[in-house]
Design an enzyme around this catalytic site. Structure first.
Site, mmCIF file in Angstrom:
data_model
loop_
_atom_site.group_PDB
_atom_site.id
_atom_site.type_symbol
_atom_site.label_atom_id
_atom_site.label_comp_id
_atom_site.label_asym_id
_atom_site.label_seq_id
_atom_site.Cartn_x
_atom_site.Cartn_y
_atom_site.Cartn_z
ATOM 1 N N CYS A 79 0.763 -1.257 0.032
ATOM 2 C CA CYS A 79 -0.114 -0.159 -0.018
ATOM 3 C C CYS A 79 0.867 1.232 -0.085
ATOM 4 C CB CYS A 79 -0.998 -0.020 1.184
ATOM 5 S SG CYS A 79 -2.331 0.949 0.850
ATOM 6 N N HIS A 167 -3.754 -5.429 0.363
ATOM 7 C CA HIS A 167 -3.339 -5.840 1.679
ATOM 8 C C HIS A 167 -3.056 -7.308 1.665
ATOM 9 C CE1 HIS A 167 -2.869 -1.968 3.734
ATOM 10 N NE2 HIS A 167 -3.873 -1.620 2.890
ATOM 11 N N GLU A 169 -1.838 -8.964 3.995
ATOM 12 C CA GLU A 169 -2.014 -9.322 5.359
ATOM 13 C C GLU A 169 -3.300 -9.596 5.795
ATOM 14 O OE1 GLU A 169 -1.052 -6.680 4.138
ATOM 15 O OE2 GLU A 169 -1.649 -4.906 5.485
ATOM 16 N N VAL A 224 -1.730 -16.188 31.306
ATOM 17 C CA VAL A 224 -1.037 -16.853 30.617
ATOM 18 C C VAL A 224 0.423 -16.137 30.480
ATOM 19 C CG1 VAL A 224 -1.848 -16.225 28.556
ATOM 20 C CG2 VAL A 224 -0.726 -18.229 28.435
ATOM 21 N N SER A 226 2.389 -13.954 32.303
ATOM 22 C CA SER A 226 3.311 -14.026 33.324
ATOM 23 C C SER A 226 3.792 -15.455 33.592
ATOM 24 C CB SER A 226 2.817 -13.267 34.731
ATOM 25 O OG SER A 226 1.482 -13.638 35.141
#
Ligand code: XMP
Length: 507
Positions: A79, A167, A169, A224, A226
């Site tokens: 883009c 795009h 992605e 999850v 830490s």
């Protein structure tokens, strides 16, 4: 050395998504602000230039000298990235007649071009731009169009430089992953060897080198991030890591006990601190949501600091910060957007150095690493839970008695989700205790008791969320169980608001 793709962020909302797609191909990548290209230790295989909220001819547009990059690496501009490369080489970029936005289809794909290997004519793509390339410079060749965009993709002849105005992605670009693979693997030669196991191996070695024989403290939350950070550090430095798990009294039912037990089974050196009395007394009479958060944040720092001081010679504070927390996204004004931190101020106050072993991972990668480390599934798939805990789910003043009521109702809801196989289908769920009493009837008695709201949402990143379409039969069962079993509650409602404009939590 871990080879990588560098993504230069020109401020697009989808830059992180480019990173995720590349990682999903088992290729390591890092995202940097557009003007902070990293030093190359020989590991960079290619560069992707992201989109941007600016037009290339805008005064404020983000610009860089492309020459040092284009003479060294294969480049893919997406883009704005594509428009900028064309513009900088003397091409023309102009406002698109009608904003080119939404689905389109590829046509006129140049045969044999490696960027479109395995991608067929007519393949759906996603466009989202206000400008368009109207003329490409000498030496550039058009390699694809769409029904409304002439130069949908180009290649610089004799060089490993490509630009696409769409795009790849985003999910709606059907062959987007294939295109990114063509670039990263076919053109840049990446080997697709990035995996949780390779991450653990390199990170453990790096941590051992970075920390030596130093002592490290880490605050566990039960979440999850830490937890995975702790297990990883434990593998690297063993008993030099001390974890501190503070119970502020507003965790879920039995959570302190259960999670502490899980941590001990994982071999972590963990100190559990029950500080609930301190928090309840400081919160007495407080109703304002932000004050509650501040009191809990500060109280947490006090307790943590006190415990950490009992350990001799601590040099490092470890945190489970993950990639989306630290990517410096560039907003239109150029300011840096950062997520909230529950323990902001802790490293400064404790005068410790910061160690963040997960800072380059996305959430799903943290989970994959956790599994690879042999952590139990229920710790890994646990829903997000706010740092201030049930305090932001009790509207109005917090008392131990209200926390108890809410813990019981919440436990019925969450256990129900698990029993009905719905827990993993929602992003997050919980119960809110409302500051409302209403009339009901139980047996022959008139009641005047509390109302609770059930909240369950679907989401991918908590930035946006929708209320979960839970089955009526399930809601009926949960409502019935709560009203029958939780003393003090006689009414259950279901929150059907999406975010935005609502938020996930009520406070
Ligand atoms: P909202 O309510 O803003 O929540 O839609 C988005 C996500 O963030 C969590 N949340 C918090 N997490 N400290 C935290 O650690 C907080 O103060 C906090 N407030 C909200 C929320 O549970 C959801 O996952």
């Amino acid at each position: 050395m871990q080879e990588k793709i560098v993504i230069l962020d020109f401020g697009s909302q989808t830059t992180q998504l480019i990173g995720r797609r590349i990682r999903e191909l088992d290729i390591y990548c890092e995202i940097y602000p557009y003007n902070k290209f990293p030093e190359d230790d020989g590991s960079i295989r290619g560069v992707i230039l992201s989109g941007s909220p600016f037009s290339v001819y805008d005064d404020k547009a983000f610009k860089i000298d492309l020459e040092p990059l284009s003479s060294r690496y294969p480049i893919l501009g997406i883009c704005y990235g594509a428009q900028y490369m064309a513009y900088a080489a003397g091409g023309k970029v102009e406002p698109a007649g009608s904003r080119e936005y939404g689905r389109a289809h590829l046509a006129g794909i140049r045969e044999g071009n490696p960027l479109f290997e395995g991608i067929a004519e007519g393949s759906q793509i996603w466009m989202s731009h206000g400008d368009t390339i109207t003329a490409i410079p000498d030496g550039f060749e058009k390699i694809a169009s769409t029904e409304s965009v002439d130069i949908a993709a180009y290649h610089v002849k004799g060089k490993k430089i490509w630009g696409v105005q769409f795009h790849p992605e985003v999910y709606h670009t059907t062959d987007g992953t294939q295109l990114l693979k063509n670039f990263a693997v076919g053109i840049c030669g990446c080997k697709q060897d990035w995996s949780p196991a390779s991450f653990i191996e390199t990170t453990v070695a790096q941590l051992q080198q970075q920390l030596g024989n130093d002592k490290v403290v880490l605050g566990l939350s039960g979440g999850v991030d830490s937890s995975v950070a702790a297990v990883l550090l434990n593998r690297a430095i063993g008993s030099n890591l001390t974890c501190i798990f503070v119970d502020h009294g507003m965790l879920r039912k039995d959570e302190f006990k259960n999670v502490l037990h899980d941590y001990e089974c994982l071999g972590l050196n963990v100190i559990g601190v029950d500080a609930s009395r301190k928090f309840f007394s400081e919160l007495a009479g407080v109703t304002e949501p932000e004050r509650k958060r501040k009191i809990i944040g500060k109280g947490f720092i006090d307790v943590f600091d006190e415990e950490a001081h009992k350990i001799k010679d601590v040099k490092w504070l470890a945190q489970g910060t993950i990639y989306p927390d630290c990517i410096e996204s560039l907003s239109i004004t150029g300011t840096v957007i950062k997520s909230h931190h529950n323990v902001g101020g802790l490293p400064e106050r404790m005068n410790l150095r910061l160690c963040e072993p997960l800072r380059l991972l996305f959430k799903d990668e943290v989970r994959r690493v956790g599994r690879e480390l042999g952590m139990p599934e229920h710790l890994i798939t646990r829903h997000p839970f706010p740092g201030p805990g049930l305090a932001v789910r009790i509207l109005g003043e917090i008392t131990p008695e209200k926390v108890h009521v809410l813990q019981e109702a919440d436990d019925i809801f969450i256990s129900g989700l698990r029993e009905w196989g719905l827990y993993d289908k929602v992003w997050q769920a919980g119960v809110i205790l409302l500051p409302v009493q209403s009339v009901g009837v139980m047996g022959d008695e008139r009641t005047y008791e509390r109302a609770v709201a059930l909240r369950a949402v679907t989401s991918t990143d908590a930035m946006t969320a929708d209320w979960a379409r839970l089955p009526y039969d399930f809601l009926a069962k949960v409502s019935n169980d709560i009203i029958n079993k939780v003393k003090g509650v006689n009414r259950v409602t279901y929150d059907i608001s999406s975010k935005p404009p609502s938020t996930i939590e009520w406070e």
